[in-house]
Design an enzyme around this catalytic site. Structure first.
Site, PDB file in Angstrom:
ATOM      1  N   CYS A 281       0.799  -1.227   0.000  1.00  0.00           N
ATOM      2  CA  CYS A 281       0.000   0.000   0.000  1.00  0.00           C
ATOM      3  C   CYS A 281       0.830   1.274   0.000  1.00  0.00           C
ATOM      4  O   CYS A 281       0.530   2.221  -0.723  1.00  0.00           O
ATOM      5  CB  CYS A 281      -0.998  -0.006   1.157  1.00  0.00           C
ATOM      6  SG  CYS A 281      -0.280   0.155   2.802  1.00  0.00           S
ATOM      7  N   HIS A 339      -2.888   1.271   6.847  1.00  0.00           N
ATOM      8  CA  HIS A 339      -3.117   1.296   5.409  1.00  0.00           C
ATOM      9  C   HIS A 339      -2.828   2.710   4.926  1.00  0.00           C
ATOM     10  O   HIS A 339      -3.115   3.688   5.610  1.00  0.00           O
ATOM     11  CB  HIS A 339      -4.545   0.888   5.059  1.00  0.00           C
ATOM     12  CG  HIS A 339      -4.800   0.831   3.586  1.00  0.00           C
ATOM     13  ND1 HIS A 339      -3.987   0.143   2.714  1.00  0.00           N
ATOM     14  CD2 HIS A 339      -5.767   1.413   2.813  1.00  0.00           C
ATOM     15  CE1 HIS A 339      -4.449   0.277   1.486  1.00  0.00           C
ATOM     16  NE2 HIS A 339      -5.515   1.044   1.517  1.00  0.00           N
ATOM     17  N   ASP A 364      -7.186   5.759  -3.624  1.00  0.00           N
ATOM     18  CA  ASP A 364      -6.439   4.599  -3.141  1.00  0.00           C
ATOM     19  C   ASP A 364      -6.087   3.692  -4.313  1.00  0.00           C
ATOM     20  O   ASP A 364      -6.943   2.989  -4.852  1.00  0.00           O
ATOM     21  CB  ASP A 364      -7.264   3.836  -2.111  1.00  0.00           C
ATOM     22  CG  ASP A 364      -6.447   2.800  -1.374  1.00  0.00           C
ATOM     23  OD1 ASP A 364      -5.305   2.524  -1.805  1.00  0.00           O
ATOM     24  OD2 ASP A 364      -6.939   2.248  -0.370  1.00  0.00           O
TER      25      ASP A 364
END
Length: 721
Positions: A281, A339, A364
């Protein structure tokens, strides 16, 4: 001369690339390629073969292979009204005489302005006079956060310098209780970055389906940011990065090895758009931030601790814990240790005319769930998340769950039954963090995503997000259950039977005896306390597991069951020692150690209590010594030191050095084996090629430790020559 033998009307063109680029804040990208920002004029000098006295001169700007006025990808303009321009033309360019112009001598100096709603990308500029046509320039147009008419406009100059112009970043990792800062080199102004980012737009799946519509839609940062979110991962297209969250990284690089975006993007570009292996991530987010900043969209990287992944979209996360000797039960939901995503700054007139959803938008690029059939996420207004407006686009329910889902813990028994240990409305979404403007400090921005936990406002927003109820009544209707069973007698109101006095709870938490450092035994203690009048015998199950940062438990490292008696009003403690020899190999490919304790009251076995702690192992230090100052194109010496802290020889030692403005390409060095308790010293030259504050990034990898990071900062002055 023209084909007909007449003297050419256009004799020469001067694009003033260096001056224009400096004025448009793109000078660091190039001095000989014209790169401008929309909504701001740039200077072009035309040397004509005859005096200019107002005769018709048409300029044409086009982008893409299918330019049209209706789609804003072709613009006809000039110093006067242009004949033949379509009444439906969009994104019309403008031109006016510059003060240095001298039309009677044939020196035509123009200020040309791409409109604030022009598509971003590469344009061709053509001049037409009578039957003569001449290509004047190829130029790149970017978004303009300094322009109030641009949808990415940002008022604060300091924020623009941070979120568009700064190549140095900090990404926060670790856990909620062990927040670790990691330097990241965005490198958005490094070699080939303009071509790389334009290629990303040109190979996206929407462009392949309808290139005309795709190029036209690049006027809109909402559209472009969604495209980039999809293109940073490679799940659906020729995207940049392939993700991997465990197992072997053969054929590529461990995600923790990367220290910046430019190396990744350049490998993708040079390989003909073949995906780079591998990312997680923070790598996806760091790379996307670089692309957005290059395009001119203010962007920052954000870390959410205790980040929920709600697979069934009910805003509830079920977490299963195994009783002693019981196999772990996987959950479709998960809570990631942390995250990382990005926020981009833009207007959202597609959602509300009053600007309530303008500002930071979550994007994202990590491939988690599909959005409109593609692995991407956002742009999702942070303001919509704050107020639970889960009906809005894009992907607001998913992001809301990441920061504000409720959590239910279950204990899985040997017979397969489950016992509810706890329901927690506060666990998810902690310490949401980003880098401060102008410094490397951490800023907590949790209150921009949700109201304070435990408040009535937070619960009413949660109710609104789950049901659409905007009444603000978070209480609901009480449902009969084990703790509120009702008896009913004819003719009488319902009467609750008397409840037995509950036993006082057991409160417990973990404490560090010494800082947990990779290479040493981990020393903890479990502190327990209960009130009441009587001693309480309890059974305590303690487990330590190697865990990846996305919440996946990999290997059980330590497991024990012990019994103790708690004295009322007195702290009791249980020592925990997790040996280096036990955790060393399992933790090589994991990010943290999940230590948990389940306490059962022996006199009331259904009274269960849970404590958890995520232990982040501190890396052995690596020291980087670099001069405080230097000059462009002047060599300086740097050195680094690392001491082997363990009682074994370190093999397969590799050192990687990088840094925008200091090294044009990442340097990889093979290091001889490092014997136990000995020190490594490496000296190497640096020749800075850009001025400003620059950071050297170091990554050291070996048989016992993975990707230890170090850095050093230097102030590079311009060249004297």
């Amino acid at each position: 001369m023209t084909a007909g033998g007449r003297e050419s009307f256009f004799k020469g063109v001067e694009l003033h690339c260096k001056d224009n680029n400096l004025a448009h804040r793109t000078g660091v990208l190039s001095e000989d390629r014209l790169i401008v920002r929309r909504g701001k004029p740039f200077k072009v000098t035309l040397r004509l073969g005859r005096p200019f006295n107002g005769q018709p001169l048409t300029l044409q700007a086009t982008t893409g292979k299918h330019p049209s006025e209706k789609q804003g990808t072709l613009s006809l303009f000039g110093l006067t009204q242009v004949e033949g321009r379509s009444p439906s033309a969009k994104a019309v360019w403008g031109a006016e005489l510059h003060k240095d112009a001298s039309p009677p001598t044939g020196l035509l100096v123009l200020n040309i302005t791409p409109p604030a709603d022009a598509p971003v990308g590469e344009f061709k500029l053509v001049g037409r006079h009578a039957d003569e046509t001449k290509t004047l320039a190829f130029l790149v147009v970017l978004y303009n956060p300094w322009c109030s008419d641009d949808w990415v406009y940002m008022r604060d100059e300091k924020e623009i310098n941070e979120y568009v112009m700064n190549e140095e970043g900090v990404i926060f990792k670790g856990s909620n209780n062990y927040i670790i800062s990691t330097k990241w080199d965005y490198g958005q102004f490094q070699d080939k970055m303009v071509d790389i980012c334009l290629r990303i737009l040109d190979v996206n799946h929407k462009h392949l389906i309808d290139p005309a519509d795709d190029v036209s839609a690049r006027c809109n940062p909402i559209y472009v940011s969604r495209v980039v979110s999809a293109m940073i991962n490679s799940e659906d297209d020729s995207g940049v990065l392939m993700g991997r969250w465990g197992g072997s990284y053969d054929g590529g690089y461990s995600p923790s090895q990367w220290t910046g975006s430019h190396t990744i993007l350049k490998r993708w570009f040079k390989s003909g758009c073949s995906r780079v292996k591998y990312g997680q991530c923070w790598v996806f987010a760091g790379v996307m931030c670089s692309v957005m900043r290059l395009l001119g969209v203010p962007c920052r990287v954000v870390t959410n601790y205790q980040s929920a992944h709600d697979n069934n979209k009910n805003l509830i996360i079920d977490v299963y814990h195994a009783d002693y000797g019981v196999r772990e039960r996987p959950s479709p939901d998960s809570i990631w240790n942390f995250h990382v995503w990005v926020e981009a700054w833009m207007r959202r007139p597609d959602l509300a005319e009053d600007g309530r959803y303008d500002g930071w938008q979550v994007l994202d690029p990590t491939p988690q769930e599909k959005s409109d059939g593609v692995y991407c996420c956002g742009p999702c207004p942070v303001g919509a998340v704050l107020n639970g407006d889960t009906h809005l686009k894009y992907d607001v329910p998913f992001v809301f769950a990441e920061v504000n889902a409720d959590c239910i813990d279950w204990l899985v028994m040997a017979d397969g039954s489950m016992m509810n240990i706890s329901t927690d409305t506060r666990r998810v979404g902690q310490n949401i963090s980003t880098k401060a403007v102008g410094s490397t400090e951490r800023v907590n921005i949790t209150d921009s995503y949700k109201y304070a936990e435990g408040t009535e406002k937070e619960r009413s927003v949660y109710l609104h997000a789950t049901t659409g109820d905007q009444s603000g009544d978070a209480g609901g209707t009480e449902t009969p259950g084990p703790d509120n069973e009702m008896e009913h007698t004819d003719g009488e109101s319902p009467v609750a039977p008397p409840k037995p006095t509950p036993r006082p709870p057991v409160k417990m938490h973990f404490e560090e005896v010494t800082p947990p450092t990779d290479g040493d035994d981990v020393m903890l203690k479990l502190v327990l306390r209960t009130e009441g009048a009587a001693a309480r015998p309890v059974s305590v199950g303690i487990r330590a597991e190697a865990m990846r940062y996305n919440g996946v438990l990999a290997v059980t490292i330590h497991n024990e069951v012990t019994e103790t008696t708690l004295l009322p009003g007195t702290d009791g403690s249980i020592p925990i020692q997790i040996k280096f020899s036990d955790y060393h190999k399992p933790m090589m490919d994991c990010d943290c150690m999940r230590v948990s304790a389940v306490v059962a009251d022996k006199e009331a076995p259904h009274n269960l209590y849970l404590a958890e702690d995520d232990v982040i192992l501190l890396e052995p230090p690596i020291t980087v010594n670099i001069p405080k100052t230097a000059r462009v194109n002047r060599e300086v010496q740097a050195e680094l030191f690392f001491s082997n802290p363990v009682g074994e020889t370190l093999t397969r030692c590799t050192l990687r050095l990088s840094g925008s403005g200091l090294m044009r390409d990442e340097l990889q060095l093979k290091i001889p084996d490092l014997k136990q308790r000995t020190r490594l010293c490496v000296r190497f030259p640096l020749v800075p090629y850009q001025s400003g504050r620059k950071t050297l990034l170091v990554d050291f990898d070996c048989s016992a430790f993975r990707n230890i990071k170090g850095s050093g900062t230097i102030d590079v002055q311009p060249s004297l020559f």
